[in-house]
Each structure stands twice: as structure tokens, then as C-alpha cells.
Design a protein around this motif. Structure first.
Motif, PDB file in Angstrom:
ATOM      1  N   LEU A  81      16.898  -9.523   1.650  1.00 47.29           N
ATOM      2  CA  LEU A  81      18.011  -9.109   2.490  1.00 47.29           C
ATOM      3  C   LEU A  81      19.226 -10.000   2.267  1.00 47.29           C
ATOM      4  O   LEU A  81      19.109 -11.145   1.841  1.00 47.29           O
ATOM      5  CB  LEU A  81      17.606  -9.169   3.969  1.00 47.29           C
ATOM      6  CG  LEU A  81      16.421  -8.296   4.388  1.00 47.29           C
ATOM      7  CD1 LEU A  81      16.031  -8.591   5.834  1.00 47.29           C
ATOM      8  CD2 LEU A  81      16.740  -6.820   4.198  1.00 47.29           C
ATOM      9  N   TYR A  83      23.192 -10.808   4.363  1.00 47.29           N
ATOM     10  CA  TYR A  83      23.569 -11.391   5.642  1.00 47.29           C
ATOM     11  C   TYR A  83      24.514 -10.499   6.440  1.00 47.29           C
ATOM     12  O   TYR A  83      25.244 -10.983   7.309  1.00 47.29           O
ATOM     13  CB  TYR A  83      24.184 -12.777   5.407  1.00 47.29           C
ATOM     14  CG  TYR A  83      23.245 -13.691   4.644  1.00 47.29           C
ATOM     15  CD1 TYR A  83      22.176 -14.303   5.281  1.00 47.29           C
ATOM     16  CD2 TYR A  83      23.403 -13.906   3.277  1.00 47.29           C
ATOM     17  CE1 TYR A  83      21.284 -15.115   4.580  1.00 47.29           C
ATOM     18  CE2 TYR A  83      22.531 -14.719   2.568  1.00 47.29           C
ATOM     19  CZ  TYR A  83      21.479 -15.314   3.227  1.00 47.29           C
ATOM     20  OH  TYR A  83      20.597 -16.111   2.540  1.00 47.29           O
ATOM     21  N   SER A  84      24.484  -9.196   6.169  1.00 44.73           N
ATOM     22  CA  SER A  84      25.276  -8.252   6.959  1.00 44.73           C
ATOM     23  C   SER A  84      24.628  -8.081   8.327  1.00 44.73           C
ATOM     24  O   SER A  84      23.458  -8.443   8.534  1.00 44.73           O
ATOM     25  CB  SER A  84      25.338  -6.900   6.241  1.00 44.73           C
ATOM     26  OG  SER A  84      24.054  -6.282   6.261  1.00 44.73           O
ATOM     27  N   PRO A  85      25.366  -7.519   9.307  1.00 48.69           N
ATOM     28  CA  PRO A  85      24.762  -7.282  10.632  1.00 48.69           C
ATOM     29  C   PRO A  85      23.476  -6.467  10.557  1.00 48.69           C
ATOM     30  O   PRO A  85      22.501  -6.767  11.255  1.00 48.69           O
ATOM     31  CB  PRO A  85      25.869  -6.546  11.385  1.00 48.69           C
ATOM     32  CG  PRO A  85      27.144  -7.053  10.761  1.00 48.69           C
ATOM     33  CD  PRO A  85      26.818  -7.215   9.311  1.00 48.69           C
ATOM     34  N   ASP A  86      23.453  -5.442   9.710  1.00 47.88           N
ATOM     35  CA  ASP A  86      22.232  -4.642   9.576  1.00 47.88           C
ATOM     36  C   ASP A  86      21.088  -5.470   8.996  1.00 47.88           C
ATOM     37  O   ASP A  86      19.936  -5.356   9.436  1.00 47.88           O
ATOM     38  CB  ASP A  86      22.498  -3.422   8.682  1.00 47.88           C
ATOM     39  CG  ASP A  86      23.334  -2.364   9.381  1.00 47.88           C
ATOM     40  OD1 ASP A  86      23.457  -2.424  10.619  1.00 47.88           O
ATOM     41  OD2 ASP A  86      23.875  -1.485   8.675  1.00 47.88           O
ATOM     42  N   ASP A  87      21.406  -6.310   8.000  1.00 46.43           N
ATOM     43  CA  ASP A  87      20.368  -7.161   7.407  1.00 46.43           C
ATOM     44  C   ASP A  87      19.843  -8.169   8.419  1.00 46.43           C
ATOM     45  O   ASP A  87      18.646  -8.489   8.426  1.00 46.43           O
ATOM     46  CB  ASP A  87      20.920  -7.881   6.173  1.00 46.43           C
ATOM     47  CG  ASP A  87      21.023  -6.966   4.957  1.00 46.43           C
ATOM     48  OD1 ASP A  87      20.304  -5.952   4.916  1.00 46.43           O
ATOM     49  OD2 ASP A  87      21.822  -7.261   4.050  1.00 46.43           O
ATOM     50  N   TRP A  88      20.742  -8.677   9.259  1.00 42.37           N
ATOM     51  CA  TRP A  88      20.293  -9.591  10.314  1.00 42.37           C
ATOM     52  C   TRP A  88      19.291  -8.906  11.238  1.00 42.37           C
ATOM     53  O   TRP A  88      18.258  -9.487  11.598  1.00 42.37           O
ATOM     54  CB  TRP A  88      21.486 -10.099  11.122  1.00 42.37           C
ATOM     55  CG  TRP A  88      22.118 -11.327  10.552  1.00 42.37           C
ATOM     56  CD1 TRP A  88      23.117 -11.393   9.634  1.00 42.37           C
ATOM     57  CD2 TRP A  88      21.781 -12.685  10.868  1.00 42.37           C
ATOM     58  NE1 TRP A  88      23.430 -12.690   9.355  1.00 42.37           N
ATOM     59  CE2 TRP A  88      22.634 -13.517  10.097  1.00 42.37           C
ATOM     60  CE3 TRP A  88      20.854 -13.278  11.720  1.00 42.37           C
ATOM     61  CZ2 TRP A  88      22.575 -14.902  10.157  1.00 42.37           C
ATOM     62  CZ3 TRP A  88      20.804 -14.668  11.793  1.00 42.37           C
ATOM     63  CH2 TRP A  88      21.639 -15.467  11.022  1.00 42.37           C
ATOM     64  N   GLN A  89      19.585  -7.671  11.622  1.00 45.13           N
ATOM     65  CA  GLN A  89      18.665  -6.943  12.504  1.00 45.13           C
ATOM     66  C   GLN A  89      17.319  -6.737  11.827  1.00 45.13           C
ATOM     67  O   GLN A  89      16.259  -6.917  12.450  1.00 45.13           O
ATOM     68  CB  GLN A  89      19.289  -5.595  12.892  1.00 45.13           C
ATOM     69  CG  GLN A  89      20.518  -5.711  13.787  1.00 45.13           C
ATOM     70  CD  GLN A  89      20.208  -6.418  15.098  1.00 45.13           C
ATOM     71  OE1 GLN A  89      19.183  -6.165  15.731  1.00 45.13           O
ATOM     72  NE2 GLN A  89      21.091  -7.313  15.509  1.00 45.13           N
ATOM     73  N   ARG A  90      17.337  -6.361  10.578  1.00 44.87           N
ATOM     74  CA  ARG A  90      16.075  -6.161   9.848  1.00 44.87           C
ATOM     75  C   ARG A  90      15.326  -7.486   9.703  1.00 44.87           C
ATOM     76  O   ARG A  90      14.099  -7.540   9.839  1.00 44.87           O
ATOM     77  CB  ARG A  90      16.359  -5.569   8.471  1.00 44.87           C
ATOM     78  CG  ARG A  90      16.884  -4.129   8.490  1.00 44.87           C
ATOM     79  CD  ARG A  90      17.039  -3.615   7.072  1.00 44.87           C
ATOM     80  NE  ARG A  90      15.746  -3.581   6.362  1.00 44.87           N
ATOM     81  CZ  ARG A  90      15.622  -3.518   5.044  1.00 44.87           C
ATOM     82  NH1 ARG A  90      16.702  -3.505   4.279  1.00 44.87           N
ATOM     83  NH2 ARG A  90      14.419  -3.483   4.484  1.00 44.87           N
TER      84      ARG A  90
END
Length: 411
Positions: A81, A83-90
Motif C-alpha cells: 500500500l 499513503y493515500s487516505p484510502d490506503d490508510w483505511q485499508r
């Protein structure tokens, strides 16, 4: 020209799980020499991504055989992953689903696998971890047969302090003062519980946040990251090596610079992308190409024939050498790196000079060189010391003879 490749080609290997449930991938980075002590790198919550591979390659350049096991494989193999917001959630979802007990079994499997590889000298293996991996490094010191463990901003260590009595190897922890995942009360519990234990060191870095050592990250703090790295290398080398004669390597580098005056030989003692910074004049070069040009046109062949270095003291650390010396010459040629644009004056110059020389593995990484430029300018006649708090050759003479008068500039 020096080979720009820092390590042998990295590759994926398979690691057998100890519970018989299958096998999982690991990213392997091997040093240029082809062998060295082993180091298991425990990932952040973002999987074995480019950041973790870069860290592995970096420590391979330090001389370690580095293995980064895929610790999320029981949930999903090969998580990688950003470090985008979506990647943080995942990433947080994988973190919440992580079975810590099984994860530590996988860490031991990785240690065992690495210890058995032919590239690993002496079967010595350490653990290095960041974030989630920072806690796993702490647990590795308690639960595995690792020879040393280093953890950066581990999340949740305060909940596992009841295992501290089981620490069986050297342990170094790097804690961020402003880490939102480790509030002040948790940080204090960690410090108090581990303080004074043999072979355990806890370093708190003031004013920095979680992931202060992640290059390019939002909270990256270069000064703290450099200090933490120096401490990490000291802990690793003391337990598992590798051990190099840094003083001899530095002496050879200086021989090529000042005695034989050979640029290519000088560069051969350095890493693929080194740098030199002469602090007072900001001269030097960053990277192989720029530094080679600087050495060729502005340094190696630009020092006066009578240039000499008189050693005063030397400190050899885990990854650097600090030399205190007198740098002496007669200004019979232009010296672009020290007196750029100044025509030869024919005057004698003697100045105290300090060299801080950093190594990666058995190669020089950088040089930070310090001296008193005002003293140089006084000695070549470009600065009148009258009425100014500066001195000329007196600074060099007092370095050699501390009995000479002090406070002469104070009136």
C-alpha cells in the motif's frame, strides 16, 4: 568508474510457516560483498511496499543480508500500500485483522530461514521494525532467538510490558515524543518499565511525530532520523556486526586525496552516491558525478604541494570517524574549496580542522568538514583581526599548547 549498484540484485524467497499452514514471500536484499549478518525487517502496516524495500536496500548497503517477510499473508498475500487516505483505511483494516501471536511465529520462521541461508555469516540475525514492526521488534527480543532487536515508534508496546522480564538480547527502541499512537502516559510507562535494564536502551526524540524516520513522509525529521540510525547501527554492530576497520578505510581515502592524488582511487573508497560538504564554504558535491567533478577540478589537484595534516585526536564510532587535526599549507596555489576566487598570497596557514566521516558498510558515505574560516582569512591577509573577535595562527598554536594564554580576545 564505480559501479552505481549498491547491492546485489534483490529477490523474493519463500518462507515456510512453522505451523504447517503454508509458506509466504519475503523480500531479500544482499550486500555488495554477497554476505553479512542477517537482519529481519518487520514492516509497517502498509505491507512490504516500496518504503520497506528501500529500507532493506539501505541496510544491505550497510552490510546486512536483509529479509522483509510478508506478515499480512494470512489475511492477503503480498499487500503493498501507499499513503493515500484510502490506503490508510485499508492498512488499518489489515492491522486490526493481524493475529499478533501468529505474526510472531512468522517472525521466528523468518529469523530461522535467514539464519540458515549461506549468505548469512556466523548465523547471527537481528530484527529491525517500524510502526507495527516496532512492536514486533520488541516482542522479538522477548519471544524469539534473535540476537538483537531495534524498534522504531512501535505501537502498543505499553500493552506488552509484562513481557519485559523475558527480554533475552540487546534491545534499542526509538520513541517519538509527539506520537499520536503512543500518548504521553503510554510513553512514560515504556520508559519507566525499561529504564535501567541491562542491554536495553530507550531513546525519546523531542518534538517529532510517528514515522519521523520515513523518508518523504509527512512527519519525516531528518536530524532525528540520522541520530536514530546512528544508534541503531551501534546496537546492531555491537551484537552481530559487521565489523570494519573504519580508521584504516579513512586513512586510505586520505592517502588517495593528499599523497597519490588520484581521483578515481579516492572515489573507489566511497559508496555509489556519496557526498562531501565543506561547511564554512559550502563546497563539495552530492552524488558520484558531481563529487568526481569536484575532486578532479577543485580539490585533489588543487591543494598546495606542502599541504600536511597533523593528527591531534581521533574518535571511531559504530559508523563514523571524527578526526581533529591541524591543516597546514602555504598559499602558493588557488584553493577553490577553501578560498574560492582568491589568488595565491604566498602566506603560511595553519588551522584546526574537524572531519566527521560517515560510512555505510565498508565505504565512505559522506564527509562533513569544519574549520574557522575567519582564521584562514586573517592568515592570508584578507581580514584585519584588529577590533574583531577572531584570531589567526594563534588558534592552531593553542590547540597544541593549552598553556598559552586564554581569553586574549576579551580584553
Amino acid at each position: 568508474m564505480q559501479d552505481p549498484a549498491a547491492t546485489n540484485s534483490p529477490r523474493q524467497i519463500r518462507i515456510q510457516a512453522s505451523d504447517g499452514s503454508g509458506s509466504f514471500n519475503g523480500y531479500l536484499a544482499v550486500p555488495r560483498s554477497g554476505s553479512g549478518p542477517g537482519l529481519v525487517l518487520a514492516q509497517e502496516i502498509f505491507g512490504v511496499n516500496q518504503t520497506m524495500r528501500d529500507v532493506a536496500d539501505y541496510y544491505a548497503e550497510e552490510g546486512y543480508v536483509v529479509l522483509v517477510p510478508d506478515l499480512f499473508w494470512r489475511q492477503q498475500p503480498d499487500v503493498e500500500l501507499g499513503y493515500s487516505p484510502d490506503d490508510w483505511q485499508r492498512a488499518f483494516a489489515f492491522y486490526k485483522g493481524f493475529d499478533e501471536a501468529r505474526g510472531m511465529e512468522d517472525m521466528q520462521a523468518a529469523i530461522t530461514a535467514l539464519r540458515g541461508r549461506p549468505e548469512v555469516q556466523g548465523a547471527k540475525v537481528g530484527v529491525l521494525g517500524f510502526c507495527l514492526g516496532g512492536k514486533l521488534a520488541y516482542l522479538a527480543a522477548c519471544r524469539t532467538d534473535a540476537d538483537v532487536a531495534v524498534g522504531y515508534y512501535g505501537v502498543g508496546i505499553d500493552a506488552a510490558l509484562d513481557e519485559a522480564d523475558r527480554i533475552r538480547c540487546r534491545l534499542a527502541l526509538h520513541v517519538a515524543e509527539l506520537d499520536g499512537f503512543c500518548p504521553p502516559e503510554a510513553r512514560e510507562r515504556i520508559v519507566q518499565a525499561l529504564r535501567g535494564r541491562p542491554n536495553v536502551e530507550v531513546h525519546v526524540y523531542p518534538g517529532v511525530d510517528h514515522a519521523f524516520a520515513r523518508v518523504g513522509g509527512e512527519h519525516y525529521h531528518r536530524a532525528s532520523a540520522l541520530m536514530a540510525h546512528e544508534r541503531s547501527i551501534a546496537a546492531l554492530k555491537s551484537a552481530i556486526g559487521p565489523h570494519y576497520d573504519l580508521a584504516a578505510l579513512w586513512d586510505k581515502h586520505c592517502e588517495y586525496e593528499f599523497a597519490t592524488r588520484n581521483v578515481d582511487d579516492t572515489m573507489s573508497t566511497m559508496v555509489a552516491e556519496p557526498y562531501v560538504n565543506h561547511i564554512p564554504t559550502m563546497t563539495g558535491g552530492v552524488g558520484y558525478k558531481a563529487l568526481h567533478h569536484f575532486y578532479t577540478h577543485h580539490f585533489v589537484n588543487s591543494n598546495p604541494p606542502d599541504t600536511s595534516l597533523v593528527p591531534i585526536s581521533r574518535t571511531v564510532g559504530a559508523s563514523q570517524v571524527v578526526d581533529e587535526m591541524l591543516f597546514c599549507f602555504t598559499h602558493t596555489t588557488e584553493i577553490p574549496w577553501m578560498l574560492p576566487g582568491v589568488a595565491p598570497t604566498g602566506r603560511r596557514v595553519e588551522i584546526p580542522l574537524l572531519a566527521v566521516v560517515k560510512f555505510r558498510g565498508d565505504k565512505l558515505y559522506h564527509e562533513h568538514i569544519y574549520w574557522d574560516q575567519a582564521s584562514v582569512l586573517v592568515q592570508v591577509g584578507l581580514l584585519d583581526a584588529a577590533g574583531l573577535p577572531v584570531a589567526g595562527v594563534e588558534t592552531a598554536r593553542k590547540l597544541l599548547d593549552e598553556s598559552l594564554p586564554s581569553n586574549t580576545l576579551m580584553g
